[in-house]
Structures are given as structure tokens and as C-alpha cells.
Write a protein that holds these residues in place. Structure first.
Motif, PDB file in Angstrom:
ATOM      1  N   GLY A  19      42.788  39.317  42.189  1.00  0.00           N
ATOM      2  CA  GLY A  19      41.400  39.110  42.588  1.00  0.00           C
ATOM      3  C   GLY A  19      40.895  37.729  42.215  1.00  0.00           C
ATOM      4  O   GLY A  19      40.179  37.078  42.997  1.00  0.00           O
ATOM      5  N   MET A  20      41.253  37.258  41.019  1.00  0.00           N
ATOM      6  CA  MET A  20      40.873  35.914  40.599  1.00  0.00           C
ATOM      7  C   MET A  20      41.473  34.867  41.535  1.00  0.00           C
ATOM      8  O   MET A  20      40.803  33.906  41.943  1.00  0.00           O
ATOM      9  CB  MET A  20      41.336  35.660  39.163  1.00  0.00           C
ATOM     10  N   PHE A  21      42.752  35.052  41.880  1.00  0.00           N
ATOM     11  CA  PHE A  21      43.435  34.120  42.778  1.00  0.00           C
ATOM     12  C   PHE A  21      42.782  34.105  44.162  1.00  0.00           C
ATOM     13  O   PHE A  21      42.525  33.038  44.737  1.00  0.00           O
ATOM     14  CB  PHE A  21      44.907  34.509  42.892  1.00  0.00           C
ATOM     15  N   LEU A  22      42.508  35.298  44.696  1.00  0.00           N
ATOM     16  CA  LEU A  22      41.901  35.381  46.026  1.00  0.00           C
ATOM     17  C   LEU A  22      40.522  34.730  46.047  1.00  0.00           C
ATOM     18  O   LEU A  22      40.144  34.088  47.025  1.00  0.00           O
ATOM     19  CB  LEU A  22      41.795  36.846  46.455  1.00  0.00           C
ATOM     20  N   LYS A  23      39.757  34.905  44.954  1.00  0.00           N
ATOM     21  CA  LYS A  23      38.418  34.314  44.892  1.00  0.00           C
ATOM     22  C   LYS A  23      38.508  32.789  44.840  1.00  0.00           C
ATOM     23  O   LYS A  23      37.753  32.079  45.513  1.00  0.00           O
ATOM     24  CB  LYS A  23      37.684  34.854  43.669  1.00  0.00           C
ATOM     25  N   ARG A  24      39.430  32.274  44.055  1.00  0.00           N
ATOM     26  CA  ARG A  24      39.566  30.820  43.931  1.00  0.00           C
ATOM     27  C   ARG A  24      40.051  30.182  45.228  1.00  0.00           C
ATOM     28  O   ARG A  24      39.679  29.054  45.546  1.00  0.00           O
ATOM     29  CB  ARG A  24      40.533  30.479  42.796  1.00  0.00           C
ATOM     30  N   ARG A  25      40.870  30.917  45.987  1.00  0.00           N
ATOM     31  CA  ARG A  25      41.356  30.395  47.256  1.00  0.00           C
ATOM     32  C   ARG A  25      40.375  30.639  48.407  1.00  0.00           C
ATOM     33  O   ARG A  25      40.644  30.247  49.537  1.00  0.00           O
ATOM     34  CB  ARG A  25      42.711  31.022  47.600  1.00  0.00           C
ATOM     35  N   GLY A  26      39.282  31.279  48.133  1.00  0.00           N
ATOM     36  CA  GLY A  26      38.276  31.522  49.160  1.00  0.00           C
ATOM     37  C   GLY A  26      38.617  32.653  50.112  1.00  0.00           C
ATOM     38  O   GLY A  26      37.995  32.796  51.170  1.00  0.00           O
ATOM     39  N   LEU A  27      39.601  33.485  49.752  1.00  0.00           N
ATOM     40  CA  LEU A  27      39.992  34.595  50.620  1.00  0.00           C
ATOM     41  C   LEU A  27      39.074  35.803  50.464  1.00  0.00           C
ATOM     42  O   LEU A  27      39.037  36.682  51.325  1.00  0.00           O
ATOM     43  CB  LEU A  27      41.441  34.991  50.330  1.00  0.00           C
ATOM     44  N   ILE A  28      38.370  35.890  49.339  1.00  0.00           N
ATOM     45  CA  ILE A  28      37.296  36.864  49.176  1.00  0.00           C
ATOM     46  C   ILE A  28      36.088  36.135  48.608  1.00  0.00           C
ATOM     47  O   ILE A  28      36.232  35.074  47.984  1.00  0.00           O
ATOM     48  CB  ILE A  28      37.701  38.030  48.236  1.00  0.00           C
ATOM     49  N   ASN A  29      34.907  36.695  48.818  1.00  0.00           N
ATOM     50  CA  ASN A  29      33.693  36.058  48.321  1.00  0.00           C
ATOM     51  C   ASN A  29      32.810  37.092  47.630  1.00  0.00           C
ATOM     52  O   ASN A  29      33.184  38.243  47.470  1.00  0.00           O
ATOM     53  CB  ASN A  29      32.940  35.365  49.460  1.00  0.00           C
ATOM     54  N   ASP A  30      31.594  36.652  47.245  1.00  0.00           N
ATOM     55  CA  ASP A  30      30.699  37.549  46.530  1.00  0.00           C
ATOM     56  C   ASP A  30      30.323  38.764  47.378  1.00  0.00           C
ATOM     57  O   ASP A  30      30.154  39.869  46.848  1.00  0.00           O
ATOM     58  CB  ASP A  30      29.425  36.803  46.124  1.00  0.00           C
ATOM     59  N   ASN A  31      30.183  38.559  48.679  1.00  0.00           N
ATOM     60  CA  ASN A  31      29.818  39.670  49.550  1.00  0.00           C
ATOM     61  C   ASN A  31      30.935  40.714  49.599  1.00  0.00           C
ATOM     62  O   ASN A  31      30.678  41.925  49.586  1.00  0.00           O
ATOM     63  CB  ASN A  31      29.520  39.168  50.957  1.00  0.00           C
ATOM     64  N   PHE A  32      32.185  40.255  49.637  1.00  0.00           N
ATOM     65  CA  PHE A  32      33.320  41.182  49.616  1.00  0.00           C
ATOM     66  C   PHE A  32      33.311  42.001  48.335  1.00  0.00           C
ATOM     67  O   PHE A  32      33.532  43.221  48.372  1.00  0.00           O
ATOM     68  CB  PHE A  32      34.635  40.402  49.714  1.00  0.00           C
ATOM     69  N   ILE A  33      33.058  41.336  47.206  1.00  0.00           N
ATOM     70  CA  ILE A  33      33.041  42.033  45.917  1.00  0.00           C
ATOM     71  C   ILE A  33      31.925  43.069  45.885  1.00  0.00           C
ATOM     72  O   ILE A  33      32.124  44.207  45.451  1.00  0.00           O
ATOM     73  CB  ILE A  33      32.883  41.017  44.765  1.00  0.00           C
ATOM     74  N   THR A  34      30.738  42.691  46.361  1.00  0.00           N
ATOM     75  CA  THR A  34      29.606  43.616  46.374  1.00  0.00           C
ATOM     76  C   THR A  34      29.884  44.816  47.267  1.00  0.00           C
ATOM     77  O   THR A  34      29.677  45.974  46.871  1.00  0.00           O
ATOM     78  CB  THR A  34      28.337  42.900  46.868  1.00  0.00           C
ATOM     79  N   MET A  35      30.377  44.549  48.471  1.00  0.00           N
ATOM     80  CA  MET A  35      30.661  45.643  49.403  1.00  0.00           C
ATOM     81  C   MET A  35      31.852  46.487  48.928  1.00  0.00           C
ATOM     82  O   MET A  35      31.870  47.705  49.110  1.00  0.00           O
ATOM     83  CB  MET A  35      30.950  45.086  50.791  1.00  0.00           C
ATOM     84  N   GLY A  36      32.832  45.839  48.309  1.00  0.00           N
ATOM     85  CA  GLY A  36      33.984  46.572  47.789  1.00  0.00           C
ATOM     86  C   GLY A  36      33.570  47.547  46.702  1.00  0.00           C
ATOM     87  O   GLY A  36      34.038  48.700  46.669  1.00  0.00           O
ATOM     88  N   ASN A  37      32.689  47.092  45.809  1.00  0.00           N
ATOM     89  CA  ASN A  37      32.185  47.983  44.766  1.00  0.00           C
ATOM     90  C   ASN A  37      31.425  49.165  45.359  1.00  0.00           C
ATOM     91  O   ASN A  37      31.505  50.295  44.853  1.00  0.00           O
ATOM     92  CB  ASN A  37      31.274  47.214  43.805  1.00  0.00           C
ATOM     93  N   LYS A  38      30.675  48.913  46.428  1.00  0.00           N
ATOM     94  CA  LYS A  38      29.935  49.993  47.083  1.00  0.00           C
ATOM     95  C   LYS A  38      30.884  51.042  47.673  1.00  0.00           C
ATOM     96  O   LYS A  38      30.655  52.247  47.551  1.00  0.00           O
ATOM     97  CB  LYS A  38      29.025  49.426  48.176  1.00  0.00           C
ATOM     98  N   VAL A  39      31.940  50.579  48.323  1.00  0.00           N
ATOM     99  CA  VAL A  39      32.909  51.513  48.917  1.00  0.00           C
ATOM    100  C   VAL A  39      33.542  52.381  47.830  1.00  0.00           C
ATOM    101  O   VAL A  39      33.670  53.605  47.981  1.00  0.00           O
ATOM    102  CB  VAL A  39      34.000  50.741  49.696  1.00  0.00           C
ATOM    103  N   VAL A  40      33.917  51.746  46.721  1.00  0.00           N
ATOM    104  CA  VAL A  40      34.554  52.488  45.638  1.00  0.00           C
ATOM    105  C   VAL A  40      33.578  53.477  45.013  1.00  0.00           C
ATOM    106  O   VAL A  40      33.910  54.643  44.772  1.00  0.00           O
ATOM    107  CB  VAL A  40      35.095  51.521  44.560  1.00  0.00           C
ATOM    108  N   PHE A  41      32.350  53.016  44.757  1.00  0.00           N
ATOM    109  CA  PHE A  41      31.381  53.847  44.050  1.00  0.00           C
ATOM    110  C   PHE A  41      30.864  55.000  44.898  1.00  0.00           C
ATOM    111  O   PHE A  41      30.757  56.135  44.417  1.00  0.00           O
ATOM    112  CB  PHE A  41      30.210  52.989  43.574  1.00  0.00           C
ATOM    113  N   TYR A  42      30.531  54.719  46.152  1.00  0.00           N
ATOM    114  CA  TYR A  42      29.894  55.736  46.988  1.00  0.00           C
ATOM    115  C   TYR A  42      30.896  56.661  47.688  1.00  0.00           C
ATOM    116  O   TYR A  42      30.520  57.757  48.118  1.00  0.00           O
ATOM    117  CB  TYR A  42      28.993  55.078  48.032  1.00  0.00           C
ATOM    118  N   PHE A  43      32.149  56.249  47.810  1.00  0.00           N
ATOM    119  CA  PHE A  43      33.106  57.067  48.548  1.00  0.00           C
ATOM    120  C   PHE A  43      34.378  57.388  47.751  1.00  0.00           C
ATOM    121  O   PHE A  43      34.746  58.557  47.608  1.00  0.00           O
ATOM    122  CB  PHE A  43      33.482  56.380  49.872  1.00  0.00           C
ATOM    123  N   ALA A  44      35.060  56.352  47.231  1.00  0.00           N
ATOM    124  CA  ALA A  44      36.373  56.580  46.628  1.00  0.00           C
ATOM    125  C   ALA A  44      36.292  57.352  45.315  1.00  0.00           C
ATOM    126  O   ALA A  44      37.042  58.313  45.099  1.00  0.00           O
ATOM    127  CB  ALA A  44      37.088  55.243  46.421  1.00  0.00           C
TER     128      ALA A  44
END
Length: 349
Positions: free
Chosen positions: A22-47
Motif C-alpha cells: 500500500g505504501m508503494f502504490l501510494k508513492r507511485r500514484g497508483l492509489i490515492n486518498d479517495n481510493f483509501i477512503t472508499m476502500g475503508n468504506k467497502v471493508v467496513f460496510y460490507f466485508a
């Protein structure tokens, strides 16, 4: 003793590696803050609710029910949670970080790290001569404490959520926040399915015939349905997606001035909580395998679900992500140390 450390490492190292990804992907610009926010929502509300539901809806809750043992662990968790909360409110200057500090300090990885460790130590599969009730008791304790840890955390974040303090009263706001919490919903639905005897599998009967077409024997097996397969796929998102988001948060926030809270919370989680639990348990007469189970339940690293809940309900993600990474990394060594001492002292053979 080395095999216990190896099992713990095999369980926790993938968490650390995914966070580094995750650190590597963030530094390379492959994920951003919006991905992290939405990813947390998917995990919390569904997974996570799906994971909780899956572990509860078919569990044999009456298989081994040692009321005194379950009661001690449950009361201890609640009392330690309250004590940590009072300490944080009284001594922490940054009141906005209280909920994150407390959530990180007492929430254990009950659903991920505990089962394989208990299986290695107490399962008849690995120890043919051992009493099977010991393993069953440890797993039942995990199930009960898992529900209780989410319930207490729901109260914690409801109290510290500004939105819950708006309206007619704080109590009403807390109750609404708890009722809407997807994890609580997952627990309730899982218990309903369990008590009603409903399952997401189907029974298939097969027959064995002789050369003349006569039925020799029949066998009924449970098979997965599209519902259970979908549920399993969704539940499997928790660990990889959550840890990638953890790494992204670490890469984004860095080690800021709140690092002292991270260190204190880590010390509480890996040392104070297990040592205190053992001392109190001994005062109440627990010994042997029961005492070992109590120690492990309290010496586990921080739960991934605790971080996700923290991120989604307005907590400080830096504290949660940092404590999760550190406790996952060092718990293999601290747990092994505690187990070694328990063997030397004769608490566990």
C-alpha cells in the motif's frame, strides 16, 4: 517453541507485506486518498459485517460453554476497555485522538491471528492426545469476545462522534449510532440465523449402487450455494484491501507528533493488557491451559477490523494504521516470549 513463533509469523507477515504494498502504490500514484477512503468504506460496510455473519450464523455456540471462563474474559475486556478510556480522557491533551488511542490499545486480532495459533497449541489434529474441549473453549471465547469488542467500540465512537451529540440527547444519539453500525447489524443477523437454524448451504445426497442397481449406502453432504460463495468472496476482501489502505495512510501521514500516542497504545496492547490479565486471572483461580488462553487473547496484535472501524467512524487513521503495523510486526516475538515463560513456569505444557 520455534513452531509457535513460525505460525505467528506466517499469520502476521502477510499483513505487513500488504501494508508495504500500500505504501508503494501510494508513492507511485497508483492509489490515492479517495481510493483509501472508499476502500475503508467497502471493508467496513460490507466485508467485515459479512465476516462476522459468516463466523456466527453456523457456529455451535453451545458446544463448550464454560460460563465462569466466558464471564471472566468478557468482564475483563469491558473493564480494561473502560479503564483505558478513563486514562485517555484524563491524561491525553488531544481529545480528538482519545477514541483512536483506546480503540487501538484494547482491540485484539481475534478472528485472524487467534484461530491458527490456538489450532497449533490445542487442536487434537496437532496433538492427538489433548482434550478437544480445550480447543473448543478457546474458539468459543474468540467468538464471544469478537462480538463484545465490536459492541464496546461502537459505544466508544458513538460517544466521541460529534454527530451523535446533536439532537435531543446524547443517549439517543449513541443508541442510533450503534443501531446503524454495520458490524452490529452483522452480529444481530448472524445470531438470528443461528438461533433459527438457517444456513446458506444446501444438502446433497449421493447413493452408492451395487452391480444390480441396488442402493448400498447413502451419504448427505453440505455444499456451498451461490449465496455462501458470494459471502466468502466478500469476506476475503477484509485483509488485503484493509492492509493496502493501512499502508496508504502510513505513506501519506508519516510519523507526526502523535507518534507518542502510537507508542503508548502499542505498549498497552502488547504488554500491559496481557500481563494485567494474567495477574487478575491468577487471583481468580485460573491456571494451566485456561490461563494460557487468557494470556493469548490479550497479547494478540491489534485487529484489522479495529483500524477500519476507526477510519470510517472519524478516528485518527494515523494512530490506528501505525499501531496495527507495529503490533503485527512485533507480536510474533512478544507472544513467543510469553509462551516460553508460561512453559518454564509450568502454566502450559
Amino acid at each position: 517453541m520455534f513452531e509457535h513463533m513460525l505460525v505467528t509469523l506466517n499469520t502476521t507477515v502477510p499483513f505487513v507485506l500488504l501494508a508495504l504494498l500500500g505504501m508503494f502504490l501510494k508513492r507511485r500514484g497508483l492509489i490515492n486518498d479517495n481510493f483509501i477512503t472508499m476502500g475503508n468504506k467497502v471493508v467496513f460496510y460490507f466485508a467485515i459485517p459479512t465476516t462476522i455473519f459468516r463466523s456466527i450464523h453456523t457456529a455451535n455456540l453451545s458446544e463448550v460453554f464454560d460460563l465462569w471462563f466466558i464471564a471472566f474474559n468478557s468482564v475483563w475486556l469491558v473493564l480494561f476497555f473502560i479503564a483505558t478510556w478513563i486514562f485517555a480522557v484524563k491524561f491525553m491533551k488531544d481529545k480528538n485522538s482519545v477514541s483512536s488511542f483506546v480503540n487501538s490499545a484494547y482491540r485484539s486480532s481475534l478472528s485472524v491471528v487467534a484461530p491458527p495459533l490456538f489450532a497449533l497449541m490445542f487442536s487434537p489434529l496437532h496433538h492427538p492426545g489433548i482434550d478437544a474441549n480445550i480447543y473448543a473453549k478457546s474458539i468459543l471465547s474468540v467468538s464471544v469476545l469478537l462480538i463484545l469488542s465490536y459492541a464496546t467500540a461502537a459505544v466508544l465512537f458513538a460517544v466521541h462522534d460529534p454527530e451523535s451529540r446533536k439532537g435531543s440527547s446524547l443517549i439517543v444519539g449513541i443508541l442510533k449510532a450503534i443501531a446503524k453500525n454495520p458490524v452490529v447489524i452483522g452480529v444481530v443477523v448472524g445470531l438470528v440465523f443461528n438461533f433459527m437454524g438457517w444456513t446458506l448451504t444446501s444438502d446433497v445426497t449421493t447413493a452408492l449402487y451395487d452391480a444390480y442397481g441396488n442402493v448400498i449406502s447413502t451419504e448427505t453432504i453440505s455444499t456451498s450455494t451461490f449465496a455462501s460463495n458470494t459471502m466468502n468472496a466478500l469476506a476475503n476482501l477484509v485483509m488485503p484491501l484493509a492492509m493496502i489502505c493501512v499502508g496508504g495512510n502510513l505513506a501519506f501521514h508519516g510519523f507526526d507528533t502523535k507518534f507518542k500516542y502510537v507508542i503508548i497504545s502499542t505498549v498497552v496492547k502488547l504488554f500491559i493488557m496481557p500481563i494485567a490479565s494474567v495477574v487478575v486471572a491468577m487471583l481468580f483461580g485460573f491456571s494451566g491451559n485456561d490461563l494460557t488462553i487468557i494470556m493469548i487473547l490479550n497479547a494478540l496484535p491489534m485487529a484489522v477490523g479495529a483500524y477500519v472501524m476507526q477510519a470510517e467512524l472519524g478516528g485518527n487513521t494515523y494512530i490506528g494504521a501505525s499501531v496495527l503495523m507495529i503490533t503485527m510486526t512485533f507480536s510474533a516475538f512478544t507472544l513467543t516470549l510469553f509462551l516460553f515463560l508460561f512453559r518454564v513456569l509450568g502454566f502450559w505444557v
